[in-house]
Enzyme design. Structure first.
Site, PDB file in Angstrom:
ATOM      1  N   THR A  60      -0.943  -5.651  -6.442  1.00 45.27           N
ATOM      2  CA  THR A  60       0.010  -5.438  -7.531  1.00 45.27           C
ATOM      3  C   THR A  60       1.294  -4.811  -6.974  1.00 45.27           C
ATOM      4  OG1 THR A  60      -1.947  -4.945  -8.868  1.00 45.27           O
ATOM      5  CG2 THR A  60       0.188  -4.469  -9.862  1.00 45.27           C
ATOM      6  N   TRP A  61       1.126  -3.859  -6.095  1.00 42.03           N
ATOM      7  CA  TRP A  61       2.270  -3.160  -5.479  1.00 42.03           C
ATOM      8  C   TRP A  61       3.082  -4.131  -4.609  1.00 42.03           C
ATOM      9  CZ3 TRP A  61       1.591   1.264  -1.326  1.00 42.03           C
ATOM     10  CH2 TRP A  61       2.789   1.969  -1.197  1.00 42.03           C
ATOM     11  N   HIS A  68      -5.944 -14.505  -3.590  1.00 46.78           N
ATOM     12  CA  HIS A  68      -6.994 -13.790  -2.846  1.00 46.78           C
ATOM     13  C   HIS A  68      -7.781 -14.801  -1.988  1.00 46.78           C
ATOM     14  CE1 HIS A  68      -6.271 -10.152  -5.021  1.00 46.78           C
ATOM     15  NE2 HIS A  68      -6.850 -10.517  -6.140  1.00 46.78           N
ATOM     16  N   ARG A  88      -6.596  -2.982   2.936  1.00 48.22           N
ATOM     17  CA  ARG A  88      -6.708  -1.534   2.758  1.00 48.22           C
ATOM     18  C   ARG A  88      -8.032  -1.098   3.352  1.00 48.22           C
ATOM     19  NH1 ARG A  88      -7.001   0.775  -3.463  1.00 48.22           N
ATOM     20  NH2 ARG A  88      -6.521   2.944  -3.009  1.00 48.22           N
ATOM     21  N   ARG A 116      -4.920   2.799 -11.254  1.00 48.72           N
ATOM     22  CA  ARG A 116      -5.967   3.819 -11.407  1.00 48.72           C
ATOM     23  C   ARG A 116      -5.483   5.121 -10.784  1.00 48.72           C
ATOM     24  NH1 ARG A 116     -11.056   5.506  -8.892  1.00 48.72           N
ATOM     25  NH2 ARG A 116     -10.177   4.653  -6.985  1.00 48.72           N
TER      26      ARG A 116
END
Ligand SMILES: Nc1ncnc2c1ncn2[C@@H]1O[C@H](COP(=O)(O)OS(=O)(=O)O)[C@@H](OP(=O)(O)O)[C@H]1O
Length: 336
Positions: A75-76, A137, A159, A293
Site C-alpha cells: 500500500t505504501w 502479488h 519485509r 494497522r
C-alpha cells in the site's frame, strides 16, 4: 463439497474447474483451499485470474508494476509510486487523488481487480493513461511473458518475514468471512512455516524477484520495507530515478520530495476518510482501514513465542542461504 467451497468453485469456468481439481491442495487461510499452481499456493479464483493475466496481458514499455509479497508494504509503495510518477499532473497536495482514493484503486492489481472474474476491469486497460501503474502479488515466474520481455519496469517490496507473517495473520482474521472460524496464531504459523500461504512460499517469492533484480538491475528494483522506513528520502529518490522520473534540484529544494513522503506516510494515510470508511472489491468486500494497522518493525515480538522465533529463524536461514539476502527484524531506533 461444502457450501464455501461450492461458492468459490461456482466462480470458475469449466476449464479451470478441471485444472483446479488436478492440483495438490491444502486448507486455506480465508478460502476453503489453497492449490499449488506453478510452484506457489493460490486460491482457485486467483489461479483463474493469474492464468487469464498470463494469457492475455500485453505490457507496454512504459508500464510500471509494483510487485510484492502480501503485507510487506504494498500500500505504501503504491502510494509513493503513484505520487512520484504522476506528480507532473498532480503537483498540488491539496486536491491529490491519494487524498480521496485508496492506493490499491490507483494502482490496480492484476489478479484481484483487472483479471478477477468478480471485479473484471480488462475493459479499463485501453483507457489507462501512460505510464500505466499496476500492482501484483504474482511471483516473478508467473508474471505475464510480455512484462518480462518488454521494457516495462518492476519495483518489488518485501519485509522481514516475522512482521509479514503477523501482519498477514492479523489482516486475515479481520477480513475473514463471518461463517469462517477464526484462525489461531499457532495454526497459521505451522502453515506459514510449510510455505502454505497465499502467494507463498514467501521465501521463494522473495528469491524470485531478488535473483531477477541482480540479473537485470535496470528491470527490477528490489526494496525492503525496513530500508525505506530507515531512509525514506534516499529511497524515494532511488525509486524516482529507477522509474525514469528523477527529481530536479529545483523540485528538491522546493520540498517536493518531503511533500510526497508526508502525503504517503502511514500517519497521514490512515487518517484519511477514504481509508477510514471506504471499502474495496465486489466479491469479498474489504474495508480500507484494514490496510493500516501499526506499521512497525518488530511488532512480532508481541506475538511469537521463543520456540516459534527459533523455528522460523532456522527456516529463513536455510531458505535464504547463499542468496546474500538478509532482513532487519527489530526497529533499531527502539532497541535499548
Ligand atoms: N503508508 C504506510 N507506511 C508504512 N506502512 C504502511 C503504510 N500503509 C500501510 N502500511 C503497513 O503495511 C502493512 C500492510 O502491508 P501491504 O500494504 O503490503 O498489504 S497488502 O498486501 O496490500 O494487503 C501493514 O503493516 P502492519 O501494521 O505491520 O500490519 C500496514 O500497517
Amino acid at each position: 463439497m461444502d457450501e464455501q467451497e461450492a461458492s468459490e468453485e461456482n466462480k470458475l469456468s469449466q476449464d479451470y474447474k478441471e485444472l483446479i481439481i488436478s492440483l495438490p491442495r491444502e486448507k486455506g487461510w480465508i478460502t476453503p483451499y489453497l492449490y499449488l499452481f506453478q510452484g506457489f499456493w493460490h486460491s482457485s479464483t486467483e489461479i483463474q485470474a493469474i492464468s487469464t493475466f498470463q494469457n492475455h496481458f500485453q505490457a507496454k514499455d512504459s508500464d510500471i508494476v509494483v510487485a510484492s509479497v502480501p503485507k510487506s508494504g504494498t500500500t505504501w509503495l503504491k502510494a509513493l509510486t503513484f505520487a512520484i510518477v504522476k506528480r507532473q499532473y498532480f503537483p498540488s497536495l491539496e486536491n491529490h487523488p491519494l487524498l480521496v482514493f485508496n492506493p490499491h484503486e490507483l494502482v490496480p492489481p492484476f489478479e484481484f481487480v483487472i483479471y478477477d472474474e468478480t471485479n473484471w476491469q480488462v475493459h479499463e486497460l485501453p483507457k489507462m493513461p501512460e505510464p500505466r501503474l499496476f500492482g501484483t502479488h504474482v511471483p516473478f515466474t508467473s508474471l505475464a511473458k510480455s512484462i518480462k520481455e518488454s521494457n516495462s519496469k518492476i519495483i518489488y517490496i518485501c519485509r522481514n518475514l516475522f512482521d509479514t507473517f503477523i501482519s498477514t495473520w492479523a489482516f486475515v482474521n479481520k477480513i475473514m468471512p463471518e461463517f469462517f472460524p477464526a484462525l489461531p496464531l499457532e495454526e497459521a504459523f505451522e502453515r506459514y512455516c510449510k510455505g502454505i500461504i497465499g502467494f507463498g512460499p514467501s521465501w521463494n517469492h522473495i528469491l524470485g524477484y531478488w535473483r531477477e533484480s541482480i540479473a537485470r538491475p535496470e528491470k527490477v528494483l528490489f526494496l525492503k520495507y525496513e530500508d525505506i522506513k530507515e531512509d525514506v528520502v534516499f529511497n524515494v529518490k532511488k525509486i524516482a530515478e529507477f522509474l525514469g522520473y528523477p527529481f530536479t534540484e529545483e523540485e528538491e529544494s522546493s520540498g517536493a520530495i518531503k511533500n510526497i513522503i508526508k502525503l504517503c506516510s502511514f500517519e497521514n494515510m490512515k487518517e484519511l476518510k477514504v481509508n477510514k470508511c471506504g471499502t474495496m472489491g465486489k466479491g469479498r468486500v474489504v474495508e480500507n482501514k484494514h490496510f493500516f494497522r501499526k506499521a512497525e518493525i518488530g511488532d512480532w515480538v508481541n506475538y511469537l513465542s521463543p520456540s516459534m522465533v527459533e523455528k522460523l529463524s532456522k527456516i529463513i536461514e536455510e531458505k535464504l542461504s547463499g542468496s546474500d539476502l538478509s532482513f532487519r527484524v527489530y526497529d533499531l531506533n527502539n532497541c535499548t
